[in-house]
Design an enzyme around this catalytic site. Structure first.
Site, PDB file in Angstrom:
ATOM      1  N   GLY A  17       0.838  -1.192   0.000  1.00  0.00           N
ATOM      2  CA  GLY A  17       0.000   0.000   0.000  1.00  0.00           C
ATOM      3  C   GLY A  17       0.869   1.237   0.000  1.00  0.00           C
ATOM      4  O   GLY A  17       1.895   1.295  -0.688  1.00  0.00           O
ATOM      5  N   SER A  18       0.482   2.233   0.792  1.00  0.00           N
ATOM      6  CA  SER A  18       1.173   3.511   0.822  1.00  0.00           C
ATOM      7  C   SER A  18       2.665   3.322   1.112  1.00  0.00           C
ATOM      8  O   SER A  18       3.533   3.702   0.317  1.00  0.00           O
ATOM      9  CB  SER A  18       0.514   4.407   1.879  1.00  0.00           C
ATOM     10  OG  SER A  18       1.205   5.614   2.011  1.00  0.00           O
ATOM     11  N   THR A  44      -4.030  -4.917  -4.514  1.00  0.00           N
ATOM     12  CA  THR A  44      -2.701  -4.366  -4.826  1.00  0.00           C
ATOM     13  C   THR A  44      -1.761  -5.385  -5.480  1.00  0.00           C
ATOM     14  O   THR A  44      -0.657  -5.035  -5.896  1.00  0.00           O
ATOM     15  CB  THR A  44      -2.016  -3.790  -3.565  1.00  0.00           C
ATOM     16  OG1 THR A  44      -2.011  -4.777  -2.539  1.00  0.00           O
ATOM     17  CG2 THR A  44      -2.711  -2.540  -3.078  1.00  0.00           C
ATOM     18  N   ASP A  74      -2.069  -1.411  10.407  1.00  0.00           N
ATOM     19  CA  ASP A  74      -1.723  -1.808  11.778  1.00  0.00           C
ATOM     20  C   ASP A  74      -2.684  -2.854  12.351  1.00  0.00           C
ATOM     21  O   ASP A  74      -2.254  -3.772  13.041  1.00  0.00           O
ATOM     22  CB  ASP A  74      -1.725  -0.569  12.688  1.00  0.00           C
ATOM     23  CG  ASP A  74      -0.629   0.406  12.294  1.00  0.00           C
ATOM     24  OD1 ASP A  74       0.540  -0.017  12.238  1.00  0.00           O
ATOM     25  OD2 ASP A  74      -0.946   1.577  12.016  1.00  0.00           O
ATOM     26  N   HIS A  99       5.796   1.334  12.105  1.00  0.00           N
ATOM     27  CA  HIS A  99       5.103   1.991  13.219  1.00  0.00           C
ATOM     28  C   HIS A  99       5.099   0.973  14.359  1.00  0.00           C
ATOM     29  O   HIS A  99       4.846  -0.218  14.132  1.00  0.00           O
ATOM     30  CB  HIS A  99       3.676   2.366  12.789  1.00  0.00           C
ATOM     31  CG  HIS A  99       2.853   3.032  13.848  1.00  0.00           C
ATOM     32  ND1 HIS A  99       3.353   4.001  14.702  1.00  0.00           N
ATOM     33  CD2 HIS A  99       1.549   2.884  14.205  1.00  0.00           C
ATOM     34  CE1 HIS A  99       2.385   4.410  15.517  1.00  0.00           C
ATOM     35  NE2 HIS A  99       1.295   3.738  15.240  1.00  0.00           N
ATOM     36  N   GLU A 186      -0.486  12.732  14.797  1.00  0.00           N
ATOM     37  CA  GLU A 186      -1.589  12.627  13.833  1.00  0.00           C
ATOM     38  C   GLU A 186      -2.940  12.985  14.469  1.00  0.00           C
ATOM     39  O   GLU A 186      -3.818  13.508  13.796  1.00  0.00           O
ATOM     40  CB  GLU A 186      -1.607  11.257  13.142  1.00  0.00           C
ATOM     41  CG  GLU A 186      -1.898  10.074  14.027  1.00  0.00           C
ATOM     42  CD  GLU A 186      -1.378   8.742  13.463  1.00  0.00           C
ATOM     43  OE1 GLU A 186      -0.509   8.746  12.581  1.00  0.00           O
ATOM     44  OE2 GLU A 186      -1.836   7.692  13.940  1.00  0.00           O
TER      45      GLU A 186
HETATM   46  P1  NDP Z   1      -1.965   0.491   3.665  1.00  0.00           P
HETATM   47  O1  NDP Z   1      -3.342   0.580   4.186  1.00  0.00           O
HETATM   48  O2  NDP Z   1      -1.627   1.361   2.514  1.00  0.00           O
HETATM   49  O3  NDP Z   1      -1.633  -1.052   3.315  1.00  0.00           O
HETATM   50  C1  NDP Z   1      -2.373  -1.734   2.404  1.00  0.00           C
HETATM   51  C2  NDP Z   1      -1.612  -2.982   1.969  1.00  0.00           C
HETATM   52  O4  NDP Z   1      -1.708  -3.983   2.984  1.00  0.00           O
HETATM   53  C3  NDP Z   1      -2.194  -3.526   0.699  1.00  0.00           C
HETATM   54  O5  NDP Z   1      -1.158  -4.033  -0.111  1.00  0.00           O
HETATM   55  C4  NDP Z   1      -3.064  -4.657   1.215  1.00  0.00           C
HETATM   56  O6  NDP Z   1      -3.194  -5.694   0.279  1.00  0.00           O
HETATM   57  C5  NDP Z   1      -2.212  -5.157   2.368  1.00  0.00           C
HETATM   58  N1  NDP Z   1      -3.018  -5.942   3.290  1.00  0.00           N
HETATM   59  C6  NDP Z   1      -4.166  -5.563   3.930  1.00  0.00           C
HETATM   60  N2  NDP Z   1      -4.623  -6.569   4.681  1.00  0.00           N
HETATM   61  C7  NDP Z   1      -3.764  -7.606   4.517  1.00  0.00           C
HETATM   62  C8  NDP Z   1      -3.701  -8.918   5.018  1.00  0.00           C
HETATM   63  N3  NDP Z   1      -4.616  -9.370   5.868  1.00  0.00           N
HETATM   64  N4  NDP Z   1      -2.670  -9.718   4.613  1.00  0.00           N
HETATM   65  C9  NDP Z   1      -1.734  -9.262   3.759  1.00  0.00           C
HETATM   66  N5  NDP Z   1      -1.734  -8.015   3.258  1.00  0.00           N
HETATM   67  C10 NDP Z   1      -2.737  -7.207   3.624  1.00  0.00           C
HETATM   68  O7  NDP Z   1      -0.945   0.701   4.876  1.00  0.00           O
HETATM   69  P2  NDP Z   1       0.052   1.915   5.131  1.00  0.00           P
HETATM   70  O8  NDP Z   1       1.134   1.881   4.122  1.00  0.00           O
HETATM   71  O9  NDP Z   1      -0.731   3.162   5.352  1.00  0.00           O
HETATM   72  O10 NDP Z   1       0.633   1.489   6.553  1.00  0.00           O
HETATM   73  C11 NDP Z   1       1.555   0.413   6.671  1.00  0.00           C
HETATM   74  C12 NDP Z   1       2.351   0.610   7.939  1.00  0.00           C
HETATM   75  O11 NDP Z   1       3.139   1.802   7.809  1.00  0.00           O
HETATM   76  C13 NDP Z   1       1.492   0.826   9.178  1.00  0.00           C
HETATM   77  O12 NDP Z   1       2.191   0.240  10.265  1.00  0.00           O
HETATM   78  C14 NDP Z   1       1.455   2.351   9.345  1.00  0.00           C
HETATM   79  O13 NDP Z   1       1.223   2.780  10.658  1.00  0.00           O
HETATM   80  C15 NDP Z   1       2.876   2.687   8.902  1.00  0.00           C
HETATM   81  N6  NDP Z   1       3.085   4.039   8.416  1.00  0.00           N
HETATM   82  C16 NDP Z   1       2.211   4.561   7.480  1.00  0.00           C
HETATM   83  C17 NDP Z   1       2.404   5.831   6.988  1.00  0.00           C
HETATM   84  C18 NDP Z   1       1.535   6.364   5.908  1.00  0.00           C
HETATM   85  O14 NDP Z   1       1.783   7.488   5.482  1.00  0.00           O
HETATM   86  N7  NDP Z   1       0.528   5.671   5.393  1.00  0.00           N
HETATM   87  C19 NDP Z   1       3.516   6.687   7.486  1.00  0.00           C
HETATM   88  C20 NDP Z   1       4.440   5.983   8.354  1.00  0.00           C
HETATM   89  C21 NDP Z   1       4.188   4.726   8.825  1.00  0.00           C
HETATM   90  P3  NDP Z   1      -4.562  -6.012  -0.515  1.00  0.00           P
HETATM   91  O15 NDP Z   1      -4.319  -5.505  -1.905  1.00  0.00           O
HETATM   92  O16 NDP Z   1      -4.670  -7.475  -0.447  1.00  0.00           O
HETATM   93  O17 NDP Z   1      -5.684  -5.299   0.213  1.00  0.00           O
HETATM   94 MG    MG Z   2       3.180   9.564  11.300  1.00  0.00          MG
HETATM   95 MG    MG Z   3       0.789   6.980  12.155  1.00  0.00          MG
END
Ligand code: NDP
Ligand code: MG
Ligand code: MG
Length: 330
Positions: A17-18, A44, A74, A99, A186
């Site tokens: 994801g992100s 994704t 998370d 995180h 946040e």
């Molecule tokens: P996202 O919501 O963007 O992550 C989505 C991804 O996780 C997709 O590839 C999704 O795959 C996958 N996913 C969801 N559920 C599952 C599952 N059960 N098994 C396997 N894969 C799964 O997350 P973020 O990038 O926002 O956050 C990731 C981490 O980074 C967190 O710990 C967050 O706190 C931390 N973080 C995030 C920031 C941000 O700006 N977003 C900044 C700094 C840290 P699918 O296609 O299958 O749904």
């Molecule tokens: Mg932050």
């Molecule tokens: Mg955060």
């Protein structure tokens, strides 16, 4: 320390994801061997394949990896760790988080043989990628939770360096400090505080009979110009650029809006974070299927400032308002 003295672990990124996509692309461009772990058929998966990664189910992806980065949301990490990572990771491998929430609040208790580290970029994934591509980086904070192999620190520095974070700044922290400050930032300032401040300012102007379009420009649109000045040179630089009248208004009225009561309520928010109340409530909300989350979100989406904002932004042809997926893929 020179880059060449850092280790080059093979890496499995679980979640695309992100953060996941940005980490995977930056680390691959920095010369790491990267595999992506995703549940088959998820939205994704196609993106990771289109970006040229070998994509496997998480249980498979982590088997050979020296380092596994847990980059799913998370609230699903506990289950992903228990079902796919703990039974399959190599002895002595490294488990990485962006995180610290699950580890700090005890929802994940990692195997004793694993190094457990944190590398948290201080910015969203799209920026982590964009900055890397133009030769810059997003500052990263890093921490070691457990270090049975003695290599945990070097692995954290290697990963942060591969993300481009070392080009900006790397700061050592703890899981506790990262988790609590990230949640506080946040909630009180970045997402919660800023959006509530903007909505309240808009409501006050519109309820007093001013045009919503003008209220929108005043309290939302112009905020970018102010935040850009904060980013470039702190509050000092903002004060340099705004008028004398704006400065005087800042000095006398800012503290009337954000006063000792606001600060005390910020402390309450922090206490709820520190004692685990926030996380306990968030886990319960997630387990209940997000009823309140969805209701709060809908209220934000339905707020009158969103209606007028949509009309006004349609005239700003230079804006990048592509969907999130496209923006992240750019
Ligand atoms: P996202 O919501 O963007 O992550 C989505 C991804 O996780 C997709 O590839 C999704 O795959 C996958 N996913 C969801 N559920 C599952 C599952 N059960 N098994 C396997 N894969 C799964 O997350 P973020 O990038 O926002 O956050 C990731 C981490 O980074 C967190 O710990 C967050 O706190 C931390 N973080 C995030 C920031 C941000 O700006 N977003 C900044 C700094 C840290 P699918 O296609 O299958 O749904
Ligand atoms: Mg932050
Ligand atoms: Mg955060």
């Amino acid at each position: 320390m020179t880059q060449s003295s850092l280790p080059k672990p093979s890496i499995a990124i679980v979640g695309y994801g992100s953060q996941g996509r940005a980490h995977a692309l930056n680390l691959r461009d920095s010369g790491f061997d990267v595999t992506v772990g995703l549940r088959p058929g998820g939205p994704t998966e196609a993106k990771a394949k289109a970006d040229g990664f070998s994509v496997k189910a998480p249980a498979e992806a982590v088997r050979e990896a020296d380092l596994v980065a847990v980059l799913t949301p998370d609230m699903v990490q506990r289950q992903v760790y228990a079902e796919a990572l703990a039974p399959n990771m190599k002895p002595g491998a490294c488990l990485l988080f962006a995180h610290g929430l699950n580890v700090h609040f005890g929802m994940i208790e990692p195997r004793d043989d694993l190094d457990v580290i944190l590398v948290a970029p201080k910015g969203p994934g799209a920026l982590v990628r964009r900055e890397y591509e133009i030769g810059r980086g997003v500052p990263c904070i890093w921490a070691v939770h457990q270090d049975p192999t003695g290599k945990a620190k070097q692995l954290a520095l290697a990963y942060a360096d591969g993300l481009g974070g070392a080009r900006a700044n790397l700061i050592e922290t703890t899981f506790k400090e990262e988790t609590e400050t990230d949640l506080f930032g946040e909630q009180a300032v970045l997402c919660g505080g800023a959006s509530s401040l903007v909505q309240a300012g808009f409501e006050v102007l519109v309820e007093a009979g001013y045009q919503p379009e003008i209220a929108y420009y005043e309290v939302l649109h112009e905020l970018k110009l102010i935040v850009d000045l904060f980013y470039e040179g702190g509050i000092t630089r903002m004060l340099e650029f705004v008028s004398e009248t704006a400065q005087y208004g800042d000095y006398v009225s800012g503290p009337r809006v954000i006063d000792a009561g606001t600060k005390e309520r910020m402390r309450e928010v922090l206490r709820d974070i520190q004692d685990g109340t926030f996380t306990k409530n968030w886990v319960a909300e997630h387990e209940a299927g997000l009823p309140n989350y969805n209701r709060y979100k809908q209220a934000d989406l339905d707020h009158p400032i969103e209606v007028v904002g949509k009309q006004l932004r349609a005239k700003m042809v230079w804006l990048d308002n592509s969907p999130k997926e496209q923006k992240e893929a750019a």
